[in-house]
Motif scaffolding. Structure first.
Motif, short mmCIF file in Angstrom:
data_model
loop_
_atom_site.label_atom_id
_atom_site.label_comp_id
_atom_site.label_asym_id
_atom_site.label_seq_id
_atom_site.Cartn_x
_atom_site.Cartn_y
_atom_site.Cartn_z
N VAL A 10 12.41 5.58 2.59
CA VAL A 10 13.12 5.77 3.85
C VAL A 10 14.02 7.00 3.73
O VAL A 10 14.80 7.12 2.80
N GLY A 11 13.87 7.92 4.67
CA GLY A 11 14.68 9.13 4.70
C GLY A 11 13.97 10.35 4.14
O GLY A 11 14.37 11.46 4.42
N ALA A 12 12.93 10.15 3.33
CA ALA A 12 12.22 11.29 2.74
C ALA A 12 11.21 11.85 3.73
O ALA A 12 10.47 11.11 4.37
N HIS A 13 11.21 13.16 3.84
CA HIS A 13 10.29 13.85 4.73
C HIS A 13 9.09 14.39 3.96
O HIS A 13 7.98 14.49 4.48
N ASP A 14 9.31 14.74 2.70
CA ASP A 14 8.26 15.30 1.85
C ASP A 14 8.62 14.98 0.40
O ASP A 14 9.79 14.77 0.08
N SER A 15 7.60 14.94 -0.46
CA SER A 15 7.84 14.74 -1.88
C SER A 15 6.73 15.42 -2.67
O SER A 15 5.63 15.63 -2.16
N TRP A 16 7.06 15.80 -3.91
CA TRP A 16 6.08 16.46 -4.76
C TRP A 16 6.48 16.23 -6.21
O TRP A 16 7.66 16.09 -6.54
N GLU A 17 5.49 16.14 -7.07
CA GLU A 17 5.73 15.99 -8.49
C GLU A 17 6.10 17.36 -9.06
O GLU A 17 5.38 18.33 -8.86
N ARG A 18 7.23 17.43 -9.73
CA ARG A 18 7.67 18.70 -10.33
C ARG A 18 7.12 18.85 -11.74
O ARG A 18 7.23 19.91 -12.33
N ASP A 19 6.58 17.77 -12.28
CA ASP A 19 6.00 17.76 -13.63
C ASP A 19 4.62 17.14 -13.55
O ASP A 19 4.37 16.28 -12.71
N ASP A 20 3.74 17.53 -14.46
CA ASP A 20 2.40 16.97 -14.47
C ASP A 20 2.34 15.58 -15.07
O ASP A 20 1.29 14.96 -15.06
N HIS A 21 3.46 15.08 -15.58
CA HIS A 21 3.42 13.79 -16.25
C HIS A 21 4.26 12.71 -15.54
O HIS A 21 4.70 11.76 -16.17
N TRP A 22 4.46 12.85 -14.24
CA TRP A 22 5.18 11.83 -13.47
C TRP A 22 4.41 10.52 -13.53
O TRP A 22 3.19 10.54 -13.43
N PRO A 23 5.02 9.39 -13.75
CA PRO A 23 6.44 9.06 -13.81
C PRO A 23 6.98 8.87 -15.23
O PRO A 23 7.90 8.09 -15.43
N ALA A 24 6.42 9.54 -16.21
CA ALA A 24 6.91 9.41 -17.59
C ALA A 24 8.40 9.74 -17.66
O ALA A 24 8.93 10.48 -16.83
N VAL A 25 9.07 9.20 -18.64
CA VAL A 25 10.50 9.41 -18.80
C VAL A 25 10.83 10.90 -18.83
O VAL A 25 10.13 11.68 -19.47
N ASP A 26 11.84 11.27 -18.08
CA ASP A 26 12.37 12.63 -17.91
C ASP A 26 11.54 13.52 -16.98
O ASP A 26 11.90 14.66 -16.73
N ALA A 27 10.42 13.01 -16.44
CA ALA A 27 9.66 13.78 -15.45
C ALA A 27 10.46 13.80 -14.15
O ALA A 27 11.25 12.89 -13.87
N GLU A 28 10.25 14.85 -13.35
CA GLU A 28 11.00 14.99 -12.11
C GLU A 28 10.10 15.01 -10.89
O GLU A 28 8.97 15.50 -10.93
N LEU A 29 10.67 14.49 -9.83
CA LEU A 29 10.03 14.44 -8.52
C LEU A 29 10.94 15.20 -7.58
O LEU A 29 12.16 14.96 -7.57
N GLY A 30 10.40 16.13 -6.80
CA GLY A 30 11.19 16.82 -5.79
C GLY A 30 11.01 16.12 -4.46
O GLY A 30 9.98 15.50 -4.21
N TYR A 31 12.01 16.20 -3.61
CA TYR A 31 11.89 15.60 -2.28
C TYR A 31 12.69 16.41 -1.26
O TYR A 31 13.58 17.17 -1.62
N ARG A 69 20.77 -2.32 1.49
CA ARG A 69 19.85 -3.46 1.65
C ARG A 69 18.97 -3.26 2.88
O ARG A 69 17.78 -3.57 2.84
N TRP A 70 19.56 -2.77 3.96
CA TRP A 70 18.76 -2.48 5.15
C TRP A 70 17.68 -1.46 4.80
O TRP A 70 16.52 -1.61 5.17
N ARG A 71 18.06 -0.40 4.10
CA ARG A 71 17.12 0.64 3.70
C ARG A 71 16.02 0.06 2.80
O ARG A 71 14.85 0.37 2.97
N HIS A 72 16.40 -0.79 1.85
CA HIS A 72 15.42 -1.38 0.93
C HIS A 72 14.43 -2.29 1.66
O HIS A 72 13.25 -2.33 1.31
N ARG A 73 14.92 -3.00 2.65
CA ARG A 73 14.03 -3.86 3.45
C ARG A 73 12.93 -3.01 4.07
O ARG A 73 11.74 -3.36 4.01
N HIS A 74 13.30 -1.90 4.66
CA HIS A 74 12.32 -1.01 5.30
C HIS A 74 11.48 -0.27 4.25
O HIS A 74 10.28 -0.07 4.45
N LEU A 75 12.11 0.11 3.15
CA LEU A 75 11.39 0.79 2.07
C LEU A 75 10.26 -0.09 1.54
O LEU A 75 9.12 0.37 1.38
N LEU A 76 10.54 -1.36 1.29
CA LEU A 76 9.51 -2.25 0.75
C LEU A 76 8.41 -2.54 1.77
O LEU A 76 7.24 -2.68 1.40
#
Length: 170
Positions: A30-51, A125-132
């Motif tokens: 909820v709230g994200a308009h776009d997203s992209w993996e900044r690393d080729d190893h998402w979601p491994a620890v320390d990998a980044e996601l841009g949004y 909590r409202w956001r999480h309800r919609h997110l799920l």
């Protein structure tokens, strides 16, 4: 601490397929308009996601860092903004033939952490309800594409990092 849960009509593996694809986050966060993996190893620890967030003419670009990754079971993220950071945790549990997903979020650093209160938890909590609910729809869409052998539905792109589906890894 804001927590919410939902039983999804899906397997843990189907849920994980969507959680572990950084380019799908904008479809269900909820709230994200776009997203992209900044690393080729998402979601491994320390990998980044841009949004990108967008509200009318206002746009904001941020990043999320994977802090704990236990495939098909648990993913903990740190969303970093100019106001500080927040911990967002997803726990994926088998629930009979379905899957229970628990989301837990709270601020870690910055003004949001200092000002955190029960009112903020209500908003989260409202956001999480919609997110799920959106996560479940994304899982259904992924299942349908997989069943039909269709490619993922790409959004049109008009330039790098423009918030319209373009993927940059900066």
């Amino acid at each position: 601490m804001a927590q919410w849960n939902r039983v999804l009509e899906a397997t843990p593996e189907e849920v994980w397929e969507v959680l572990s694809d950084g380019e799908r986050y904008a479809r269900w966060v909820v709230g994200a308009h776009d997203s992209w993996e900044r690393d080729d190893h998402w979601p491994a620890v320390d990998a980044e996601l841009g949004y990108a967030l967008k509200l009318g003419p206002w746009r904001y670009r941020g990043r999320t860092v994977s802090r704990l990754c236990e495939p098909v079971r648990r993913l903990e993220l740190e969303a970093v903004t100019h106001l500080g950071s927040a911990r967002i945790s997803f726990l994926v549990e088998p629930w009979g033939s379905r899957t229970l997903v628990l989301v837990d979020e709270h601020p870690l650093r910055g003004p949001a952490a200092r000002w955190h209160n029960s009112g903020a938890d209500l908003v989260l909590r409202w956001r999480h309800r919609h997110l799920l609910a959106r996560l479940e729809k994304a899982v259904f869409a992924a299942r349908a594409r997989s069943r039909d052998g269709a490619p993922d539905d790409a959004r049109p792109s008009s330039g790098p990092g423009d918030g319209n589906g373009a993927r940059d890894r900066s």
